[in-house]
Enzyme design. Structure first.
Site, short mmCIF file in Angstrom:
data_model
loop_
_atom_site.label_atom_id
_atom_site.label_comp_id
_atom_site.label_asym_id
_atom_site.label_seq_id
_atom_site.Cartn_x
_atom_site.Cartn_y
_atom_site.Cartn_z
CB SER A 295 -4.30 -4.66 7.43
OG SER A 295 -4.21 -5.09 6.09
CE1 TYR B 69 -0.64 -1.00 5.53
CE2 TYR B 69 -1.60 -3.11 4.89
CZ TYR B 69 -1.75 -1.81 5.36
OH TYR B 69 -3.01 -1.34 5.65
P1 NAP Z 1 -4.74 7.10 4.25
O1 NAP Z 1 -5.93 7.52 3.44
O2 NAP Z 1 -3.43 6.98 3.57
O3 NAP Z 1 -4.58 7.93 5.61
C1 NAP Z 1 -3.52 7.67 6.50
C2 NAP Z 1 -3.32 8.85 7.42
O4 NAP Z 1 -2.19 8.62 8.27
C3 NAP Z 1 -3.04 10.13 6.67
O5 NAP Z 1 -3.75 11.18 7.28
C4 NAP Z 1 -1.54 10.29 6.84
O6 NAP Z 1 -1.07 11.60 6.75
C5 NAP Z 1 -1.38 9.78 8.25
N1 NAP Z 1 0.01 9.48 8.57
C6 NAP Z 1 0.88 8.73 7.85
N2 NAP Z 1 2.07 8.68 8.47
C7 NAP Z 1 1.96 9.40 9.61
C8 NAP Z 1 2.83 9.71 10.67
N3 NAP Z 1 4.10 9.27 10.69
N4 NAP Z 1 2.38 10.47 11.71
C9 NAP Z 1 1.10 10.93 11.70
N5 NAP Z 1 0.22 10.67 10.71
C10 NAP Z 1 0.64 9.91 9.68
O7 NAP Z 1 -5.09 5.71 4.83
P2 NAP Z 1 -6.49 5.02 5.17
O8 NAP Z 1 -6.83 4.15 4.03
O9 NAP Z 1 -7.47 5.99 5.72
O10 NAP Z 1 -5.92 4.09 6.30
C11 NAP Z 1 -5.92 4.41 7.69
C12 NAP Z 1 -5.40 3.20 8.43
O11 NAP Z 1 -6.16 2.04 8.06
C13 NAP Z 1 -3.95 2.85 8.08
O12 NAP Z 1 -3.32 2.34 9.23
C14 NAP Z 1 -4.11 1.74 7.04
O13 NAP Z 1 -3.00 0.92 6.96
C15 NAP Z 1 -5.32 1.02 7.57
N6 NAP Z 1 -6.07 0.22 6.61
C16 NAP Z 1 -6.54 0.74 5.45
C17 NAP Z 1 -7.30 -0.06 4.61
C18 NAP Z 1 -7.88 0.41 3.30
O14 NAP Z 1 -8.34 -0.44 2.54
N7 NAP Z 1 -7.88 1.69 3.02
C19 NAP Z 1 -7.58 -1.36 4.97
C20 NAP Z 1 -7.05 -1.86 6.16
C21 NAP Z 1 -6.30 -1.06 6.99
P3 NAP Z 1 -0.48 12.21 5.37
O15 NAP Z 1 -1.66 12.77 4.68
O16 NAP Z 1 0.50 13.20 5.85
O17 NAP Z 1 0.17 11.08 4.61
C1 GCO Z 2 -2.97 -3.66 -0.57
C2 GCO Z 2 -3.89 -2.80 0.22
C3 GCO Z 2 -4.18 -3.37 1.57
C4 GCO Z 2 -5.30 -2.62 2.22
C5 GCO Z 2 -5.76 -3.09 3.53
C6 GCO Z 2 -6.43 -4.40 3.47
O1 GCO Z 2 -2.12 -3.12 -1.29
O2 GCO Z 2 -3.14 -4.89 -0.52
O3 GCO Z 2 -3.52 -1.48 0.27
O4 GCO Z 2 -3.07 -3.65 2.29
O5 GCO Z 2 -5.10 -1.26 2.24
O6 GCO Z 2 -4.81 -2.96 4.55
O7 GCO Z 2 -7.01 -4.72 4.68
#
Ligand code: NAP
Ligand code: GCO
Length: 268
Positions: free
Chosen positions: A148, A161
């Site tokens: 992230s 986080y």
């Molecule tokens: P999301 O839309 O919230 O999807 C996360 C997925 O993880 C969901 O399918 C969720 O299932 C599943 N999950 C959560 N806890 C779990 C567990 N204990 N065991 C198995 N599955 C579990 O998130 P996303 O935005 O696609 O993010 C995916 C990854 O990228 C995460 O690690 C997040 O921190 C990272 N990320 C996101 C962003 C962003 O801007 N979106 C940026 C940087 C990093 P449920 O539906 O059951 O909750």
């Molecule tokens: C926040 C966001 C972030 C992003 C992501 C950034 O609240 O600042 O949710 O943490 O999801 O991980 O890279």
């Protein structure tokens, strides 16, 4: 030395993407399928797995879905056994499942802090530990951890986080250090701000129809001047899963539209 495009191919590889019913995980798994991989994903409940299976089917992808919580060692052990039985040993693991709790640190309970660390840091440890022995036997393996901006930067309300994603960056380097000699590459992708359900609260329209102040802040802080899409992560993920990156190890590849390069807008 001739370069061949099939170095990017994932033909016949078995890929497990955790928490990939939708969002970033779904996009990465779909790209792997397009590059020729066999796809397995898990989610914590059957409802999410069924929705995921329907979404893959609609996209023309024959994915296998399993119920498993990444924080539960026994569930993860059966997940890996079932994948081996159904598809073969895992060649590529993406530790994507993650949660966030946006709570000011002084208001956050230790239980909430622990839960975020459990899913976002212990989860990748548990799943990696379960696949590495099989990868050692096969003589190769790729692990991609989803880090992230918060692996590098802090901000108000995301102490747990940021601690977890900073730790995940170091777990990435440690797996590289410990198992690079077994031809396992462990790298990470550090997405910038990506439009998914996780970030939906930060993009909600205001009562007067204007954009959320955080939404405006992110667009101003991103040299690309937009939120990322899940598609933006597909090419980098295929690269890190493929033979084209066999000498890339312990890297966090930030896919952030330039956020980490930029000090922020100068005052007018
Ligand atoms: P999301 O839309 O919230 O999807 C996360 C997925 O993880 C969901 O399918 C969720 O299932 C599943 N999950 C959560 N806890 C779990 C567990 N204990 N065991 C198995 N599955 C579990 O998130 P996303 O935005 O696609 O993010 C995916 C990854 O990228 C995460 O690690 C997040 O921190 C990272 N990320 C996101 C962003 C962003 O801007 N979106 C940026 C940087 C990093 P449920 O539906 O059951 O909750
Ligand atoms: C926040 C966001 C972030 C992003 C992501 C950034 O609240 O600042 O949710 O943490 O999801 O991980 O890279």
């Amino acid at each position: 030395m001739a370069f061949e495009m099939n170095e990017f191919s994932l033909k016949g590889k078995v890929a497990l993407v955790t928490g990939a019913s939708y969002g970033i995980g779904f996009a990465i798994a779909s790209a792997f399928a397009a590059a020729g991989a066999k796809i397995a994903f898990n989610d914590r409940n059957d409802d999410a797995v069924q929705k995921g299976l329907a979404a893959y089917k609609e996209a023309g992808i024959d994915a296998k879905g399993y119920v498993a919580d990444v924080t539960d060692e026994e569930q993860v052990a059966s997940l890996i056994q079932n994948i081996e039985k159904d598809l073969g040993g895992v060649d590529i693991l993406v530790n994507n499942a993650g949660i966030i709790k946006r709570i000011p640190m002084l208001e956050m309970s230790a239980a909430d802090f622990r839960q975020v660390i459990d899913v976002d840091l212990n989860g990748p440890f548990i799943v990696s530990k379960a696949v590495i022995p099989g990868m050692i036997k096969k003589g190769h393996g790729k692990i991609i951890n989803i880090c992230s901006m918060m692996s590098e930067l802090g901000r108000e309300t995301v102490s747990a986080y940021a601690a977890a994603k900073g730790g995940l960056k170091m777990l990435t380097r440690n797996i590289c250090s410990e198992y690079g000699g077994a031809n396992i590459q462990c790298n990470a992708i550090g997405p910038g701000y990506i439009a998914t359900p996780q970030t939906a609260p930060l993009r909600e329209r205001q009562a007067d129809g204007s954009r959320h102040p955080f939404d405006q802040f992110i667009v101003a802080k991103t040299p690309a001047a937009r939120w990322g899409t899940t598609k933006d992560l597909q090419g980098p993920a295929v690269f890190l899963a493929s033979e084209a990156s066999d000498f890339v190890n312990g890297l966090v590849l930030y896919v952030d539209g330039g956020i980490l390069a930029y000090i922020g807008k100068q005052p007018e």
